[in-house]
Motif scaffolding. Sequence first.
Motif, PDB file in Angstrom:
ATOM      1  N   TYR A 125       0.837  -1.202   0.000  1.00 29.87           N
ATOM      2  CA  TYR A 125       0.000   0.000   0.000  1.00 29.87           C
ATOM      3  C   TYR A 125       0.868   1.248   0.000  1.00 29.87           C
ATOM      4  CZ  TYR A 125       1.110   0.325   4.972  1.00 29.87           C
ATOM      5  OH  TYR A 125       1.789   0.428   6.169  1.00 29.87           O
ATOM      6  N   THR A 147      -1.432   7.977   1.035  1.00 29.44           N
ATOM      7  CA  THR A 147      -1.813   9.033   0.096  1.00 29.44           C
ATOM      8  C   THR A 147      -1.684  10.417   0.729  1.00 29.44           C
ATOM      9  OG1 THR A 147      -4.151   9.165   0.708  1.00 29.44           O
ATOM     10  CG2 THR A 147      -3.520   7.444  -0.892  1.00 29.44           C
ATOM     11  N   ARG A 154      -4.960   8.653   4.457  1.00 29.07           N
ATOM     12  CA  ARG A 154      -5.626   7.472   3.914  1.00 29.07           C
ATOM     13  C   ARG A 154      -4.626   6.620   3.141  1.00 29.07           C
ATOM     14  NH1 ARG A 154     -10.829   6.211   3.990  1.00 29.07           N
ATOM     15  NH2 ARG A 154     -11.665   8.250   4.449  1.00 29.07           N
ATOM     16  N   ARG A 198      -3.835   3.489   0.183  1.00 28.39           N
ATOM     17  CA  ARG A 198      -4.333   2.956  -1.097  1.00 28.39           C
ATOM     18  C   ARG A 198      -3.582   1.656  -1.393  1.00 28.39           C
ATOM     19  NH1 ARG A 198      -3.305   6.991  -4.384  1.00 28.39           N
ATOM     20  NH2 ARG A 198      -5.387   7.837  -4.330  1.00 28.39           N
ATOM     21  N   GLY A 242      -5.691  -0.380  -5.975  1.00 27.48           N
ATOM     22  CA  GLY A 242      -6.303   0.924  -6.196  1.00 27.48           C
ATOM     23  C   GLY A 242      -7.361   1.289  -5.172  1.00 27.48           C
ATOM     24  N   ASP A 243      -7.861   0.307  -4.414  1.00 29.49           N
ATOM     25  CA  ASP A 243      -8.868   0.599  -3.387  1.00 29.49           C
ATOM     26  C   ASP A 243      -8.275   1.473  -2.291  1.00 29.49           C
ATOM     27  OD1 ASP A 243     -10.695  -1.003  -4.692  1.00 29.49           O
ATOM     28  OD2 ASP A 243     -10.725  -2.589  -3.157  1.00 29.49           O
ATOM     29  N   LEU A 244      -9.076   2.427  -1.819  1.00 31.75           N
ATOM     30  CA  LEU A 244      -8.680   3.241  -0.674  1.00 31.75           C
ATOM     31  C   LEU A 244      -9.036   2.501   0.607  1.00 31.75           C
ATOM     32  CD1 LEU A 244      -9.834   6.792  -1.789  1.00 31.75           C
ATOM     33  CD2 LEU A 244      -7.492   5.926  -1.667  1.00 31.75           C
TER      34      LEU A 244
END
Length: 117
Positions: A6, A9, A21, A23, A35-37
């Motif tokens: 990950y 961000t 957060r 990603r 790509g998911d947060l």
Amino acid sequence: MANQKYEITGIAHEKYPFLHRIRALRDIGDRVKAGDLGGFVERKENLSFEPGDDAWVFDDAIAAGDGCVDKGSRLFGEAIVCGNAYLTKNGSMSAHARAEGDAYIRAGSRSCWPRRL
């Protein structure tokens, strides 16, 4: 070891701007796609990036301070792991649960609020 799981961000937490957060950089387990947060961390040490470890911080959950989430554990909702708390070995926390101080939550543990009987 480089973190290939990950990235942290530039999306800061609204109330606690020192949290950011995450990603996913790759698929993690069966619930997280590249790509998911995810939720929020203070630093990379808050969430394991070991190869094969599918631990994840979801939703608006927070891992901060010296708190750590690893070994397949999951943090959901607005749950918080902070201080020196350790969520490990497939432990799960959700809703408004909070682990702090020297708390140690592990395999088979479930912490949530409100409690369902």
